[in-house]
Design a protein around this motif. Structure first.
Motif, PDB file in Angstrom:
ATOM      1  N   ASN A  13       0.920  -1.142   0.137  1.00 49.13           N
ATOM      2  CA  ASN A  13       0.053   0.019  -0.091  1.00 49.13           C
ATOM      3  C   ASN A  13       1.044   1.089  -0.283  1.00 49.13           C
ATOM      4  N   GLU A  14       1.991   1.275   0.887  1.00 53.33           N
ATOM      5  CA  GLU A  14       2.984   2.487   0.947  1.00 53.33           C
ATOM      6  C   GLU A  14       3.453   2.730  -0.544  1.00 53.33           C
ATOM      7  N   GLN A  15       3.561   1.780  -1.449  1.00 53.52           N
ATOM      8  CA  GLN A  15       4.224   2.122  -2.835  1.00 53.52           C
ATOM      9  C   GLN A  15       3.154   3.062  -3.422  1.00 53.52           C
ATOM     10  N   TYR A  16       2.116   3.262  -3.251  1.00 53.63           N
ATOM     11  CA  TYR A  16       1.152   4.037  -4.005  1.00 53.63           C
ATOM     12  C   TYR A  16       0.742   5.307  -3.172  1.00 53.63           C
ATOM     13  N   ASP A  17       0.393   6.546  -4.197  1.00 60.11           N
ATOM     14  CA  ASP A  17      -0.160   7.840  -3.645  1.00 60.11           C
ATOM     15  C   ASP A  17      -1.198   7.920  -2.960  1.00 60.11           C
ATOM     16  N   SER A  18      -2.267   7.017  -3.651  1.00 58.97           N
ATOM     17  CA  SER A  18      -3.598   6.901  -3.111  1.00 58.97           C
ATOM     18  C   SER A  18      -3.826   6.348  -2.012  1.00 58.97           C
ATOM     19  N   ILE A  49     -17.003 -10.108   5.103  1.00 60.36           N
ATOM     20  CA  ILE A  49     -16.961  -9.298   4.435  1.00 60.36           C
ATOM     21  C   ILE A  49     -16.257  -7.825   4.782  1.00 60.36           C
ATOM     22  N   VAL A  50     -15.038  -7.665   4.005  1.00 61.78           N
ATOM     23  CA  VAL A  50     -14.467  -6.254   4.283  1.00 61.78           C
ATOM     24  C   VAL A  50     -14.522  -5.505   3.099  1.00 61.78           C
ATOM     25  N   ASN A  51     -15.037  -3.916   3.382  1.00 61.40           N
ATOM     26  CA  ASN A  51     -15.293  -3.123   2.371  1.00 61.40           C
ATOM     27  C   ASN A  51     -13.998  -2.557   2.164  1.00 61.40           C
ATOM     28  N   VAL A  52     -13.642  -1.901   0.859  1.00 65.98           N
ATOM     29  CA  VAL A  52     -12.237  -1.575   0.575  1.00 65.98           C
ATOM     30  C   VAL A  52     -12.869  -0.153  -0.064  1.00 65.98           C
ATOM     31  N   LYS A  53     -12.151   0.843   0.393  1.00 68.11           N
ATOM     32  CA  LYS A  53     -12.521   2.294  -0.566  1.00 68.11           C
ATOM     33  C   LYS A  53     -10.934   2.821  -0.813  1.00 68.11           C
ATOM     34  N   ALA A  54     -10.984   3.004  -2.006  1.00 68.22           N
ATOM     35  CA  ALA A  54      -9.482   3.568  -2.500  1.00 68.22           C
ATOM     36  C   ALA A  54      -9.947   5.021  -2.959  1.00 68.22           C
ATOM     37  N   LYS A  55      -9.092   6.132  -2.701  1.00 64.61           N
ATOM     38  CA  LYS A  55      -9.061   7.379  -3.089  1.00 64.61           C
ATOM     39  C   LYS A  55      -7.773   7.983  -3.470  1.00 64.61           C
ATOM     40  N   ALA A  59      -5.559   5.216  -7.676  1.00 60.01           N
ATOM     41  CA  ALA A  59      -6.490   4.376  -6.970  1.00 60.01           C
ATOM     42  C   ALA A  59      -6.664   3.151  -7.615  1.00 60.01           C
ATOM     43  N   ASP A  60      -6.837   3.137  -8.829  1.00 61.88           N
ATOM     44  CA  ASP A  60      -7.046   1.674  -9.841  1.00 61.88           C
ATOM     45  C   ASP A  60      -6.162   0.851  -9.735  1.00 61.88           C
ATOM     46  N   GLN A  61      -4.776   1.316 -10.035  1.00 57.51           N
ATOM     47  CA  GLN A  61      -3.511   0.731 -10.010  1.00 57.51           C
ATOM     48  C   GLN A  61      -3.400   0.042  -8.612  1.00 57.51           C
ATOM     49  N   LEU A  62      -3.501   0.684  -7.421  1.00 61.56           N
ATOM     50  CA  LEU A  62      -3.552   0.312  -6.173  1.00 61.56           C
ATOM     51  C   LEU A  62      -4.648  -0.832  -5.903  1.00 61.56           C
ATOM     52  N   VAL A  63      -5.755  -0.713  -6.329  1.00 64.52           N
ATOM     53  CA  VAL A  63      -6.915  -1.801  -6.120  1.00 64.52           C
ATOM     54  C   VAL A  63      -6.562  -3.048  -6.871  1.00 64.52           C
ATOM     55  N   ASN A  64      -5.907  -2.740  -8.187  1.00 64.63           N
ATOM     56  CA  ASN A  64      -5.466  -4.193  -8.912  1.00 64.63           C
ATOM     57  C   ASN A  64      -4.272  -4.726  -8.176  1.00 64.63           C
ATOM     58  N   ALA A  65      -3.363  -4.017  -7.597  1.00 65.01           N
ATOM     59  CA  ALA A  65      -2.213  -4.844  -6.958  1.00 65.01           C
ATOM     60  C   ALA A  65      -2.608  -5.363  -5.574  1.00 65.01           C
TER      61      ALA A  65
END
Length: 119
Positions: A13-18, A49-55, A59-65
């Protein structure tokens, strides 16, 4: 997730700005916070169930990773060694007992964290 997997997860997660947030029932954790993620992900069980929110811009690349990480990670039951087990069980206790040593701003932040992560 084992403690080792949570640490790997946070480093990813730390590798991304989002920003990435995880929510389970009333608990919410920042994907870049080891303490937050340990308190949340070490308690997730199969079927929960765990909900995930990306901002953010990536964010798209982070979610894919993250999806790739979870799909490829061996998340089966791993036995925790003594130190991992102790760490998981005492994070909240350690934070609570150290509140008196922190500045007022840090103490308020920790209190807020503890309120949002309690069962």
């Amino acid at each position: 997730m084992s403690v080792h997997k949570v640490v790997e997860f946070v480093h990813l997660n730390e590798q991304y700005d989002s920003d990435l947030f995880f929510e389970k029932k009333e608990k919410m954790a920042n994907g870049k916070s080891i303490l937050g993620m340990m308190s949340l992900l070490t308690t997730v069980r199969v079927g929960e169930i765990v909900n995930v929110k990306a901002k953010g811009d990536d964010a798209d690349q982070l979610v894919n990773a993250i999806v790739t990480f979870v799909e490829q990670a061996d998340l089966g039951e791993e036995l925790l060694d003594y130190y991992e087990e102790e760490g998981v069980e005492t994070v909240e206790k350690a934070m609570t007992s150290s509140l008196t040593c922190w500045s007022p701003d840090v103490r308020n932040l920790a209190k807020s964290y503890l309120k949002t992560t309690r069962h």
